[in-house]
Every structure is written in C-alpha cells, then in structure tokens.
Write a protein that holds these residues in place. Structure first.
Motif, PDB file in Angstrom:
ATOM      1  N   GLY A 177     -12.166   2.040   1.527  1.00  6.83           N
ATOM      2  CA  GLY A 177     -10.999   2.472   0.757  1.00  6.83           C
ATOM      3  C   GLY A 177     -10.844   1.685  -0.527  1.00  6.83           C
ATOM      4  N   ARG A 178     -11.482   0.517  -0.580  1.00  5.60           N
ATOM      5  CA  ARG A 178     -11.483  -0.305  -1.800  1.00  5.60           C
ATOM      6  C   ARG A 178     -12.524  -1.404  -1.644  1.00  5.60           C
ATOM      7  NH1 ARG A 178      -5.330  -2.212  -1.490  1.00  5.60           N
ATOM      8  NH2 ARG A 178      -5.192  -0.327  -0.258  1.00  5.60           N
ATOM      9  N   ILE A 179     -12.965  -1.932  -2.783  1.00  4.63           N
ATOM     10  CA  ILE A 179     -13.775  -3.146  -2.768  1.00  4.63           C
ATOM     11  C   ILE A 179     -12.973  -4.232  -3.468  1.00  4.63           C
ATOM     12  CG2 ILE A 179     -15.933  -1.827  -2.809  1.00  4.63           C
ATOM     13  CD1 ILE A 179     -16.283  -2.750  -5.719  1.00  4.63           C
ATOM     14  N   ILE A 180     -13.137  -5.470  -3.012  1.00  2.00           N
ATOM     15  CA  ILE A 180     -12.544  -6.625  -3.698  1.00  2.00           C
ATOM     16  C   ILE A 180     -13.695  -7.386  -4.338  1.00  2.00           C
ATOM     17  CG2 ILE A 180     -11.168  -8.720  -3.496  1.00  2.00           C
ATOM     18  CD1 ILE A 180      -9.783  -7.547  -1.086  1.00  2.00           C
ATOM     19  N   SER A 181     -13.594  -7.626  -5.660  1.00  2.00           N
ATOM     20  CA  SER A 181     -14.726  -8.153  -6.410  1.00  2.00           C
ATOM     21  C   SER A 181     -14.228  -9.012  -7.554  1.00  2.00           C
ATOM     22  CB  SER A 181     -15.564  -6.973  -6.936  1.00  2.00           C
ATOM     23  OG  SER A 181     -16.708  -7.426  -7.610  1.00  2.00           O
ATOM     24  N   LYS A 182     -15.214  -9.566  -8.298  1.00  2.00           N
ATOM     25  CA  LYS A 182     -14.914 -10.187  -9.594  1.00  2.00           C
ATOM     26  C   LYS A 182     -15.476  -9.253 -10.660  1.00  2.00           C
ATOM     27  CE  LYS A 182     -19.378 -11.417 -10.036  1.00  2.00           C
ATOM     28  NZ  LYS A 182     -20.325 -11.019 -11.098  1.00  2.00           N
TER      29      LYS A 182
END
Length: 367
Positions: free
Chosen positions: A276-281
């Motif tokens: 549902g989402r990615i968490i990234s820089k």
C-alpha cells in the motif's frame, strides 16, 4: 563479424545508478541477443544479475565516487572531496587504460550513468559516448562551495564531451550537456504475480497495511523497529541486514534463502505491487519504479543533497505520498501510517517507457 559490443560505465555510488542502467542493459540484450555487454562498475555483481537476465562481462572499475556515505542519509564531504581530487589527479592514466581496453574489445558504443570521465574516455577511444541521468554530479557538488567549485567546473567540462544525454524525469536542467533527449521513467518490471509473492512469503495482510521499508544499497542506521509492535495487523517488509525477529516483519533476503536458494534475487520492485506504500529516502531508482507501478511513497527529507528537492517535488506532483521530516521517522511512534496519503498535485502521468526508449536507441545504433 565481431559481436556488437556495449561498454556500460556506472557511477560508484549506492545501488540506484546500477539499477536504472541495468534495466536498460537487460532490454538491449533482449532486443539484440548477440550483443556483448561490458558492465564497468564496483556495484556488486549480484545486483547487476538481479536486473540483467543474460551474460555480461563484469569489469570492476571506479571512475567517480558520488558521495561517500555511512548510510543512505549521512554524508562525508571531506572524504568525498579527497577521493574526487585523487581521481582528477589520475585522470590521464584512467582514460589511457580504458581506451586500451575499449580498442582491444572492439567496443562500438559507451553508455554511462553517470561518471563524468566516461565522456572523455569515449572521446579518446573515438566511439560515441552517451549518458543517461536526471542530474549531473556538478549539480550536487556546486552548492557545497569551496574546493568543490573546481571539481564542479571539471565535471561540467567532462559532460560537455558527451555526444547524447537521455534526460530522465525529475531532472535538473543539466546545462553542461550539449545534446539532450528527454525520455520517460526507467526501472525494472516485477518478475512475479502479486499472488505468488504473497504465497512465497505467507503474507495475509491487506495491501493497504503492507509496507515496504527500502533505503537503497547503503541502508539506514537505527530504523526504529520497536514501532512495529503498534501495528500488529500490518505486514512490514525490509531488505535491511540487521533486523530484530518480529511477528509482523519479514527480512526479504533471509526469507528468500530459506524458501529457495536458487530463487532469483527478489528486488524492491518485485514487492511493490503488493504494498500500500513504501517508506524510503529520496532516490531516483526507487521513486521511478514506484511511479511506474503507481505505488504510494512515504519519503524522508534529505538535507544537503540537491537532487533530493527535485525528487520530492516529483513525488508530490505525480504520486500519492507523505513527506516526513527525519524526526517524525526516527523519534515518533509512526502515527503517520494511520494518516491518509496526500493526493498527487498534478493530474497528468509521467511517461513510463524510458528504459525502452533508451534501449531502442542503443540497439538502433549497434545494428
């Protein structure tokens, strides 16, 4: 007749440059099966193999340093400067060595992402030198001032020798390049159906509650995994090598080996369709693959790296998103996961066929 031979030079920085140019190399190989690929990089061979399905020659050489970092956020400018000055000092011998190799191997075309010296290597070898990127290293170094200004000038002079630049979306002007072709997003294509991935890793959470934590090849120190206990019915996926054992956290690398040692490397792009989402820089390759697959992006802010602003603007324009100050990621209880995502500011979509467009141009030349 000798085989058409493509020499691919890759920036010695993280994994993103290797990922995006390898996605192009893989398509070149599919369109022109007799091509000989020479991958010139210090990126690990397994990373290239996870994108390139056929054979290639691996030539471990570093023509630039990008930015020396301890993880995906923390930069060491002084060491970066020293390494750049060292490369500039050795410029002539580096070029001479590569020209000799290129002539011996009858290379037809050089494609780079985006070591500045590669343009001079191609010119000295008397073959076309093409590049692809959304930024040049001069754009990163110039705002740092001081001795970096001389480095940025030298890089601009190198880029001036480039015969053709394929400029990717989310780009800076790249004014040092004399001949610019705008193309779409680059990246890999998922190898598996979403159901296959869910079955392999025994994932039962809803897509909205499945989250990929991915911070590029350099990873991120001190991810606050303790927050995951607040989301027991969510599923988190990570490629981080240092993970605690938690019921709702899958270490993709470790689990892949348990499932099947011969399984091709599972990549972030293979997992994005179930998330549902990615968490990234901020990182071009991760963002580009997410945009191609229309997977929402939650990104940390990254200070002092000029490309970050362009990437974050692009994510806000074209993707469902959240932008987090680092404190909200490192020091909060991750309540942001329960907040609704922001809608993209623009209604139009970006062209998703950059890898294909570049590969077709390369094959057109080689043939």
């Amino acid at each position: 007749m000798s085989r058409p031979t493509l020499y691919i030079a890759i920036t010695n920085h993280g994994f993103g440059h290797a990922v995006r140019i390898s996605s192009v190399a893989n398509l070149v190989q599919k369109m022109c099966p007799d091509v000989l690929l020479i991958m010139v990089t210090t990126a690990p061979r397994w990373l290239l193999e996870s994108y390139i399905s056929g054979d290639f020659i691996y030539r471990p050489r570093a023509f630039d340093v990008g930015v020396i970092q301890s993880d995906s956020i923390t930069m060491d400018k002084q060491t970066t400067l020293e390494k750049l000055q060292e490369i500039r000092h050795k410029e002539r011998s580096i070029i001479a060595g590569e020209v000799n190799f290129i002539k011996q191997n009858r290379v037809d075309l050089l494609l780079a992402d985006i070591p500045p010296i590669a343009a001079k290597i191609a010119q000295a070898a008397d073959i076309p030198g093409w590049m692809l990127s959304n930024f040049g290293w001069d754009f990163i170094y110039r705002p740092w001032g001081g001795e970096f200004l001389k480095i940025a000038d030298w890089i601009g002079e190198c880029f001036g020798k480039c015969d053709r630049l394929f400029r990717l979306p989310l780009h800076e002007p790249m004014g040092a390049f004399p001949n610019i072709f705008d193309v779409g997003l680059t990246g890999g294509t998922p190898r598996y159906q979403p159901e296959e991935i869910q079955e392999k890793f025994d994932i039962h959470a809803d897509q909205e509650k499945t989250v990929l934590l991915t911070f590029g090849g350099l990873g991120l120190d001190q991810i606050p995994y303790q927050n995951l206990s607040r989301f027991p019915d969510w599923q988190f996926l990570t490629f981080d090598s240092n993970t605690p054992e938690l019921p709702n956290l899958i270490n993709v690398r470790k689990e892949s080996e348990k499932i099947d040692k011969n399984l091709p490397h599972i990549r972030p792009v293979d997992l994005m369709p179930i998330c549902g989402r990615i968490i990234s820089k901020p990182g071009y390759s991760t963002f580009a693959e997410a945009l191609r697959l229309e997977t929402p992006v939650v990104s940390l802010v990254r200070e002092g790296f000029a490309e970050s602003k362009l990437l974050l603007e692009g994510i806000q324009d074209y993707s469902y998103h959240q932008i987090l100050p680092p404190t909200e990621f490192f020091d909060s209880d991750w309540e942001f996961l329960r907040q609704p995502l922001q809608a993209p500011r623009k209604s139009e979509k970006l062209d998703k066929n950059g890898s294909e467009a570049i590969a077709q141009a390369v094959v057109g030349y080689l043939k």
